[in-house]
Design a protein around this motif. Structure first.
Motif, PDB file in Angstrom:
ATOM      1  N   ARG A  91      11.552   8.756 -47.641  1.00  0.00           N
ATOM      2  CA  ARG A  91      13.006   8.949 -47.570  1.00  0.00           C
ATOM      3  C   ARG A  91      13.638   8.159 -46.429  1.00  0.00           C
ATOM      4  NH1 ARG A  91      10.613  13.727 -47.895  1.00  0.00           N
ATOM      5  NH2 ARG A  91      11.243  14.322 -45.805  1.00  0.00           N
ATOM      6  N   ASP A  92      13.106   7.003 -46.124  1.00  0.00           N
ATOM      7  CA  ASP A  92      13.609   6.135 -45.065  1.00  0.00           C
ATOM      8  C   ASP A  92      13.836   4.752 -45.666  1.00  0.00           C
ATOM      9  OD1 ASP A  92      12.929   4.101 -42.709  1.00  0.00           O
ATOM     10  OD2 ASP A  92      13.540   6.002 -41.791  1.00  0.00           O
ATOM     11  N   PRO A  93      14.827   4.004 -45.212  1.00  0.00           N
ATOM     12  CA  PRO A  93      15.012   2.649 -45.761  1.00  0.00           C
ATOM     13  C   PRO A  93      13.792   1.744 -45.587  1.00  0.00           C
ATOM     14  CG  PRO A  93      16.927   3.304 -44.481  1.00  0.00           C
ATOM     15  CD  PRO A  93      15.890   4.379 -44.292  1.00  0.00           C
ATOM     16  N   ALA A  94      12.959   2.030 -44.592  1.00  0.00           N
ATOM     17  CA  ALA A  94      11.754   1.216 -44.355  1.00  0.00           C
ATOM     18  C   ALA A  94      10.519   1.832 -45.006  1.00  0.00           C
ATOM     19  CB  ALA A  94      11.532   1.061 -42.858  1.00  0.00           C
ATOM     20  N   GLU A  95      10.702   2.647 -46.042  1.00  0.00           N
ATOM     21  CA  GLU A  95       9.580   3.312 -46.711  1.00  0.00           C
ATOM     22  C   GLU A  95       8.602   2.286 -47.287  1.00  0.00           C
ATOM     23  OE1 GLU A  95       9.944   6.848 -49.543  1.00  0.00           O
ATOM     24  OE2 GLU A  95       9.749   5.141 -50.896  1.00  0.00           O
ATOM     25  N   LEU A  96       7.309   2.552 -47.090  1.00  0.00           N
ATOM     26  CA  LEU A  96       6.251   1.716 -47.657  1.00  0.00           C
ATOM     27  C   LEU A  96       5.389   2.574 -48.576  1.00  0.00           C
ATOM     28  CD1 LEU A  96       5.104  -0.238 -44.480  1.00  0.00           C
ATOM     29  CD2 LEU A  96       6.507  -1.099 -46.349  1.00  0.00           C
ATOM     30  N   VAL A  97       4.997   2.013 -49.705  1.00  0.00           N
ATOM     31  CA  VAL A  97       4.156   2.709 -50.674  1.00  0.00           C
ATOM     32  C   VAL A  97       2.826   1.969 -50.769  1.00  0.00           C
ATOM     33  CG1 VAL A  97       3.937   3.459 -53.075  1.00  0.00           C
ATOM     34  CG2 VAL A  97       6.194   3.429 -51.970  1.00  0.00           C
ATOM     35  N   PHE A  98       1.731   2.716 -50.630  1.00  0.00           N
ATOM     36  CA  PHE A  98       0.391   2.129 -50.690  1.00  0.00           C
ATOM     37  C   PHE A  98      -0.461   2.883 -51.699  1.00  0.00           C
ATOM     38  CE2 PHE A  98       1.765   1.187 -46.366  1.00  0.00           C
ATOM     39  CZ  PHE A  98       1.392  -0.139 -46.222  1.00  0.00           C
ATOM     40  N   SER A  99      -1.290   2.135 -52.438  1.00  0.00           N
ATOM     41  CA  SER A  99      -2.376   2.767 -53.182  1.00  0.00           C
ATOM     42  C   SER A  99      -3.565   2.846 -52.228  1.00  0.00           C
ATOM     43  CB  SER A  99      -2.724   1.973 -54.439  1.00  0.00           C
ATOM     44  OG  SER A  99      -3.146   0.677 -54.096  1.00  0.00           O
ATOM     45  N   LEU A 100      -4.431   3.795 -52.466  1.00  0.00           N
ATOM     46  CA  LEU A 100      -5.473   4.094 -51.492  1.00  0.00           C
ATOM     47  C   LEU A 100      -6.827   4.228 -52.177  1.00  0.00           C
ATOM     48  CD1 LEU A 100      -5.233   6.739 -48.761  1.00  0.00           C
ATOM     49  CD2 LEU A 100      -6.896   7.106 -50.532  1.00  0.00           C
ATOM     50  N   LEU A 101      -7.826   3.585 -51.638  1.00  0.00           N
ATOM     51  CA  LEU A 101      -9.224   3.786 -52.029  1.00  0.00           C
ATOM     52  C   LEU A 101     -10.002   4.106 -50.763  1.00  0.00           C
ATOM     53  CD1 LEU A 101      -9.817   0.805 -54.470  1.00  0.00           C
ATOM     54  CD2 LEU A 101      -9.579   3.211 -55.072  1.00  0.00           C
ATOM     55  N   GLY A 102     -10.890   5.074 -50.846  1.00  0.00           N
ATOM     56  CA  GLY A 102     -11.655   5.455 -49.671  1.00  0.00           C
ATOM     57  C   GLY A 102     -13.118   5.694 -49.986  1.00  0.00           C
ATOM     58  N   THR A 103     -13.957   5.371 -49.031  1.00  0.00           N
ATOM     59  CA  THR A 103     -15.402   5.597 -49.129  1.00  0.00           C
ATOM     60  C   THR A 103     -15.810   6.493 -47.984  1.00  0.00           C
ATOM     61  OG1 THR A 103     -15.714   3.409 -50.093  1.00  0.00           O
ATOM     62  CG2 THR A 103     -17.668   4.509 -49.228  1.00  0.00           C
TER      63      THR A 103
END
Length: 139
Positions: free
Chosen positions: A121-133
């Motif tokens: 909810r911020d103009p600088a919002e970043l969206v990431f997909s995530l993979l983890g081991t």
């Protein structure tokens, strides 16, 4: 082992790829056991249709050096556990400078997949997909 540690690979919408570390542990009355069946038995089940789901609280930290600097962001959340396995893990951060929403699912014994909203909810919002081991440490 009472703490789960995952090495993360996060990929943004424009192709930005960053690395990070997720560390968390179960909190509550049986926090030191690390056994999901024992944890599930200690919390009252919620009947959702035909599947019994138990919410188990968790707390930890997230470190993504290109986003968080060299510090760690404290996060808290819940794992929805079924009698078979963990179903969904959701984390949030209340730090006003480093807000985030992280959701992940188990996709194997030692792997997770999901997504991260950095500064929702911020103009600088970043969206990431995530993979983890999962990092397996010797006893």
């Amino acid at each position: 082992m009472d703490e789960l540690i995952y090495n993360l690979l996060l990929t943004g919408e424009q192709g930005l790829t960053v690395f990070g570390t997720l560390r968390y542990r179960f909190t509550g009355p049986l926090a030191g056991t690390g056994d999901s069946e024992t944890l599930a038995a200690s919390y009252p089940p919620r009947q959702l249709g035909v599947v019994t789901v138990v919410p188990v609280p968790v707390a930890g930290t997230l470190s993504v050096p290109l986003l968080t600097g060299f510090g760690r962001v404290p996060i808290a959340g819940v794992v929805l556990v079924t009698p078979a396995a963990g179903l969904l893990t959701v984390f949030v951060s209340d730090d006003p400078a480093r807000r985030l929403l992280l959701q992940c699912n188990d996709i194997g014994t030692n792997r997770i997949a999901g997504g991260l909203l950095w500064r929702p909810r911020d103009p600088a919002e970043l969206v990431f997909s995530l993979l983890g081991t999962r990092l397996l440490l010797p006893f």
